[in-house]
Design a protein around this motif. Structure first.
Motif, PDB file in Angstrom:
ATOM      1  N   ASP A  53       0.835  -1.191   0.000  1.00  0.00           N
ATOM      2  CA  ASP A  53       0.000   0.000   0.000  1.00  0.00           C
ATOM      3  C   ASP A  53       0.881   1.256   0.000  1.00  0.00           C
ATOM      4  O   ASP A  53       1.513   1.574   1.003  1.00  0.00           O
ATOM      5  CB  ASP A  53      -0.904  -0.019   1.230  1.00  0.00           C
ATOM      6  N   VAL A  54       0.897   1.966  -1.116  1.00  0.00           N
ATOM      7  CA  VAL A  54       1.723   3.169  -1.211  1.00  0.00           C
ATOM      8  C   VAL A  54       1.160   4.326  -0.387  1.00  0.00           C
ATOM      9  O   VAL A  54       1.890   5.268  -0.061  1.00  0.00           O
ATOM     10  CB  VAL A  54       1.932   3.614  -2.680  1.00  0.00           C
ATOM     11  N   LEU A  55      -0.129   4.257  -0.035  1.00  0.00           N
ATOM     12  CA  LEU A  55      -0.722   5.305   0.788  1.00  0.00           C
ATOM     13  C   LEU A  55      -0.281   5.198   2.244  1.00  0.00           C
ATOM     14  O   LEU A  55      -0.298   6.185   2.978  1.00  0.00           O
ATOM     15  CB  LEU A  55      -2.256   5.239   0.715  1.00  0.00           C
ATOM     16  N   GLU A  56       0.118   3.999   2.647  1.00  0.00           N
ATOM     17  CA  GLU A  56       0.544   3.764   4.029  1.00  0.00           C
ATOM     18  C   GLU A  56       2.061   3.812   4.193  1.00  0.00           C
ATOM     19  O   GLU A  56       2.561   3.640   5.290  1.00  0.00           O
ATOM     20  CB  GLU A  56       0.031   2.396   4.506  1.00  0.00           C
ATOM     21  N   TRP A  61       5.642   5.785  -1.713  1.00  0.00           N
ATOM     22  CA  TRP A  61       4.975   6.864  -2.439  1.00  0.00           C
ATOM     23  C   TRP A  61       6.008   7.792  -3.083  1.00  0.00           C
ATOM     24  O   TRP A  61       5.865   8.191  -4.230  1.00  0.00           O
ATOM     25  CB  TRP A  61       4.076   7.647  -1.482  1.00  0.00           C
ATOM     26  N   ASN A  62       7.075   8.107  -2.351  1.00  0.00           N
ATOM     27  CA  ASN A  62       8.062   9.064  -2.834  1.00  0.00           C
ATOM     28  C   ASN A  62       9.066   8.491  -3.829  1.00  0.00           C
ATOM     29  O   ASN A  62       9.525   9.219  -4.706  1.00  0.00           O
ATOM     30  CB  ASN A  62       8.830   9.663  -1.654  1.00  0.00           C
ATOM     31  N   PHE A  73       0.288   4.804 -10.090  1.00  0.00           N
ATOM     32  CA  PHE A  73      -0.033   3.560  -9.393  1.00  0.00           C
ATOM     33  C   PHE A  73      -1.359   3.051  -9.939  1.00  0.00           C
ATOM     34  O   PHE A  73      -2.211   3.854 -10.314  1.00  0.00           O
ATOM     35  CB  PHE A  73      -0.147   3.810  -7.885  1.00  0.00           C
ATOM     36  N   PRO A  74      -1.531   1.749  -9.995  1.00  0.00           N
ATOM     37  CA  PRO A  74      -0.667   0.697  -9.459  1.00  0.00           C
ATOM     38  C   PRO A  74       0.524   0.399 -10.377  1.00  0.00           C
ATOM     39  O   PRO A  74       0.546   0.816 -11.542  1.00  0.00           O
ATOM     40  CB  PRO A  74      -1.592  -0.518  -9.401  1.00  0.00           C
ATOM     41  N   GLN A  75       1.480  -0.328  -9.803  1.00  0.00           N
ATOM     42  CA  GLN A  75       2.624  -0.821 -10.554  1.00  0.00           C
ATOM     43  C   GLN A  75       2.744  -2.316 -10.287  1.00  0.00           C
ATOM     44  O   GLN A  75       2.760  -2.740  -9.141  1.00  0.00           O
ATOM     45  CB  GLN A  75       3.913  -0.110 -10.132  1.00  0.00           C
ATOM     46  N   VAL A  76       2.836  -3.093 -11.359  1.00  0.00           N
ATOM     47  CA  VAL A  76       2.889  -4.552 -11.247  1.00  0.00           C
ATOM     48  C   VAL A  76       4.253  -5.042 -11.713  1.00  0.00           C
ATOM     49  O   VAL A  76       4.762  -4.625 -12.753  1.00  0.00           O
ATOM     50  CB  VAL A  76       1.773  -5.208 -12.088  1.00  0.00           C
TER      51      VAL A  76
END
Length: 111
Positions: A53-56, A61-62, A73-76
């Motif tokens: 989770d990039v929000l957490e 995120w950076n 996002f998302p990135q797979v």
């Protein structure tokens, strides 16, 4: 967290898991439509995958864009390689390419 530490952690996670998705929310509770769609595509492959989770995680995120050279996002990642975002993953799935990539990554013998 320092940028180099975050990039090292991303690299370790991508290499330690056959299929990885960096997304808004998590696989059980996506926080955007693109992430939800990508998770559905990955679930339909039938292989386990790891979500982050990039929000957490401010470091993800950076700095994830610095790792993948992909701005959204998302990135797979499959088999340690960046595949793409929601649109690319969906298109590859519709063409049958994603299934082959996942099968190759998940069913190949461990080196």
């Amino acid at each position: 967290m320092e940028k180099e530490e975050v990039l090292k952690r991303i690299d370790q996670d991508v290499k330690a898991n056959k299929i990885v998705i960096y997304m808004k929310g998590n696989a059980d509770f996506p926080q955007c439509g693109f992430s939800a769609q990508a998770v559905e595509v990955l679930r339909s492959l039938g292989y386990p995958f790891k979500s982050f989770d990039v929000l957490e995680d401010e470091g993800l995120w950076n700095y994830l864009e610095d790792y993948s050279n992909w701005p959204t996002f998302p990135q797979v990642f499959i088999g340690g390689q960046f595949v793409g975002g929601c649109d690319i993953v969906t298109q590859m799935f519709q063409k049958g390419e994603l299934q082959e990539l996942a099968k190759s990554a998940c069913e190949s013998p461990v080196k």
